[in-house]
Scaffold this motif. Sequence first.
Motif, short mmCIF file in Angstrom:
data_model
loop_
_atom_site.label_atom_id
_atom_site.label_comp_id
_atom_site.label_asym_id
_atom_site.label_seq_id
_atom_site.Cartn_x
_atom_site.Cartn_y
_atom_site.Cartn_z
N ILE A 67 0.83 -1.20 0.00
CA ILE A 67 0.00 0.00 0.00
C ILE A 67 0.87 1.25 0.00
O ILE A 67 0.57 2.25 -0.69
CB ILE A 67 -0.95 -0.02 1.22
N LEU A 68 1.97 1.22 0.74
CA LEU A 68 2.91 2.35 0.75
C LEU A 68 3.41 2.65 -0.66
O LEU A 68 3.47 3.82 -1.07
CB LEU A 68 4.09 2.01 1.67
N LEU A 69 3.76 1.62 -1.42
CA LEU A 69 4.33 1.82 -2.74
C LEU A 69 3.28 2.18 -3.80
O LEU A 69 3.63 2.72 -4.84
CB LEU A 69 5.08 0.56 -3.18
N ILE A 70 2.04 1.91 -3.51
CA ILE A 70 0.98 2.23 -4.47
C ILE A 70 0.34 3.58 -4.18
O ILE A 70 0.11 4.39 -5.07
CB ILE A 70 -0.09 1.12 -4.47
N GLU A 71 0.09 3.86 -2.91
CA GLU A 71 -0.65 5.08 -2.56
C GLU A 71 0.10 6.01 -1.63
O GLU A 71 -0.42 7.06 -1.27
CB GLU A 71 -1.98 4.69 -1.90
N GLY A 72 1.30 5.63 -1.20
CA GLY A 72 2.01 6.44 -0.24
C GLY A 72 1.62 6.04 1.17
O GLY A 72 0.82 5.13 1.39
N PRO A 73 2.19 6.71 2.18
CA PRO A 73 1.92 6.35 3.58
C PRO A 73 0.43 6.44 3.90
O PRO A 73 -0.24 7.39 3.50
CB PRO A 73 2.71 7.39 4.37
N GLN A 74 -0.05 5.43 4.60
CA GLN A 74 -1.45 5.38 5.00
C GLN A 74 -1.55 4.96 6.46
O GLN A 74 -0.60 4.47 7.05
CB GLN A 74 -2.22 4.35 4.14
N ASP A 75 -2.73 5.14 7.01
CA ASP A 75 -3.02 4.63 8.34
C ASP A 75 -3.28 3.13 8.22
O ASP A 75 -4.23 2.72 7.57
CB ASP A 75 -4.25 5.34 8.92
N LYS A 76 -2.42 2.32 8.83
CA LYS A 76 -2.52 0.86 8.66
C LYS A 76 -3.89 0.32 9.04
O LYS A 76 -4.45 -0.52 8.35
CB LYS A 76 -1.46 0.15 9.51
N LYS A 77 -4.44 0.81 10.14
CA LYS A 77 -5.69 0.25 10.65
C LYS A 77 -6.81 0.32 9.62
O LYS A 77 -7.62 -0.58 9.50
CB LYS A 77 -6.09 0.97 11.93
N ALA A 78 -6.84 1.41 8.87
CA ALA A 78 -7.91 1.58 7.90
C ALA A 78 -7.54 1.00 6.54
O ALA A 78 -8.36 0.36 5.89
CB ALA A 78 -8.25 3.07 7.76
N ALA A 79 -6.29 1.20 6.12
CA ALA A 79 -5.92 0.87 4.75
C ALA A 79 -5.90 -0.63 4.48
O ALA A 79 -6.36 -1.07 3.43
CB ALA A 79 -4.55 1.48 4.44
N LEU A 80 -5.37 -1.43 5.39
CA LEU A 80 -5.25 -2.86 5.12
C LEU A 80 -6.60 -3.52 4.90
O LEU A 80 -6.80 -4.25 3.93
CB LEU A 80 -4.51 -3.55 6.28
N ASP A 81 -7.53 -3.28 5.79
CA ASP A 81 -8.86 -3.89 5.65
C ASP A 81 -9.54 -3.41 4.37
O ASP A 81 -10.24 -4.18 3.71
CB ASP A 81 -9.73 -3.57 6.87
N LEU A 82 -9.32 -2.15 4.01
CA LEU A 82 -9.91 -1.60 2.79
C LEU A 82 -9.37 -2.33 1.56
O LEU A 82 -10.13 -2.70 0.65
CB LEU A 82 -9.60 -0.11 2.69
N TYR A 83 -8.07 -2.58 1.51
CA TYR A 83 -7.47 -3.26 0.37
C TYR A 83 -7.96 -4.70 0.24
O TYR A 83 -8.20 -5.18 -0.87
CB TYR A 83 -5.94 -3.22 0.48
N TYR A 84 -8.09 -5.39 1.34
CA TYR A 84 -8.62 -6.75 1.28
C TYR A 84 -10.01 -6.75 0.65
O TYR A 84 -10.36 -7.66 -0.10
CB TYR A 84 -8.70 -7.36 2.68
N GLY A 85 -10.79 -5.73 0.97
CA GLY A 85 -12.14 -5.66 0.42
C GLY A 85 -12.19 -5.23 -1.03
O GLY A 85 -12.95 -5.77 -1.84
N LEU A 86 -11.34 -4.26 -1.41
CA LEU A 86 -11.38 -3.71 -2.77
C LEU A 86 -10.80 -4.64 -3.82
O LEU A 86 -11.26 -4.66 -4.96
CB LEU A 86 -10.61 -2.38 -2.81
N TYR A 87 -9.77 -5.40 -3.44
CA TYR A 87 -9.04 -6.18 -4.44
C TYR A 87 -9.20 -7.68 -4.19
O TYR A 87 -8.22 -8.40 -3.98
CB TYR A 87 -7.56 -5.77 -4.43
#
Length: 335
Positions: A201-221
Motif C-alpha cells: 500500500i505504501l508503494l501504491i498510494e504512499g503512507p497510509q493509516d494501517k488500521k484503515a488501509a489494510l482492511d480496505l485493500y482486502y475488500g477492494l481487491y
Amino acid sequence: MPDRRTTTKDVALLRQLYDDGQLELAAEFQRNSVWPRAAKAYLLDTIVENRPIPQLFLQRYTSAQTGRPSYKVIDGQQRLTAVFEFIDNRFGLTQTTNSSLKGQKFSQLPERLRSRILSYDFVVEELSGYSDSDVRDLFVRMNKYVVRLSPQELRHAREEGAFYDFVERLGRWDIWQEARIFTPTQLKRMRAVEFSGELAILLIEGPQDKKAALDLYYGLYQLRFPGGRKAEQRLKRYLNWIQEALPDFSESRFRKPVDLYALIGALDRLASSTGVLSVDWDVAGKKLQEFERLLNRKRPPRMASRYLLAASRQTDNIRPRLTRINTLVHVVDSD
C-alpha cells in the motif's frame, strides 16, 4: 469419583435453567462480564448464521435446597451472558453482514430467527464429582495460556481473493527471517504477511493509516490486484539496495519494521516511476550508518530526536510515518 460427559443444551433450556436458579453464571473465581457490546453482537450473529461456537464447561451438582440438578459455569460465562442479554433486548445485531437485520433486537427479529436462536445447541462438557479446588484449577488451565488472534490472523481466517494471495506470498519471503526483521514467533503469527500488505500500500498510494488501509485493500481487491506486480518489483529492488548499502543490515536498527517501512518509503520518494534508484548505495549507506549512531546518542540532535519520537508513539499512524520518511529522505539525499 470425578466424571465428564459431553452433551448438548439449546439456548432455550439454558435460559430456563438460569431463570429457575439452576444455572449459576458467575462463580466467585471468574471475572466479571467484560465483553464489549460489539463482541456480544458478533457472537449473536454467529448463532443466527448457525456457525459453531466453542463448547461450554459446566459443573453439575445436586442442589441441597431443592434436590434438583444444578450447574455452575466453569468456562462460557461471557457467551451465555451475551445470549441472555440479547434475549432480554439489551442490545441489537450491530455486527452483521445482513443489512435487513442491522441493529435489530431479539423481539424485532422474524419468528423463524428467534426460534433459530432459542434452538441453537451449545456443546456442553458436564463435570461432576470435582472438588472446588479441582474446578478452580480447571478454570486456570483453560484460561492461562489463551492467546488472542491478532488482526492479521483474523484477516487470514476470514478474507480471500487477489490481495490476500499477494500478501500471503510476499509474507513467505526468506528475507523476513534471514535479516531478522521478524522473530520466529512473529512469523508464525503472520506479522510478515501484514507488513507485506503495508509495504504494498505504501508503494501504491504512499503512507497510509494501517488500521484503515489494510482492511480496505482486502475488500477492494478480491478479484484482481492490478498494482501488485509493479509494487513487488519495486519492493525487491529497494530491499536489495538496502542490503547492499547496509552490509550489517541484520544487526542494524533499520531492519526493524518501523524503521524499514520509513526507509522503503524514503527510497520510493527518491526513485523514478519504475522504482530505479540513482542514489549511490555506498554513499547513502554511510549516511544511514552515521544517522543510526546519532540515534543511539544519549542526547541526540534535534532531527534524530524527532525521528525517535515518531518511531516510538503510534508508529503505524500516518503522521509519525510521514515524519520518519521525510527525515530519512533528508538523510539519504543530503549533500
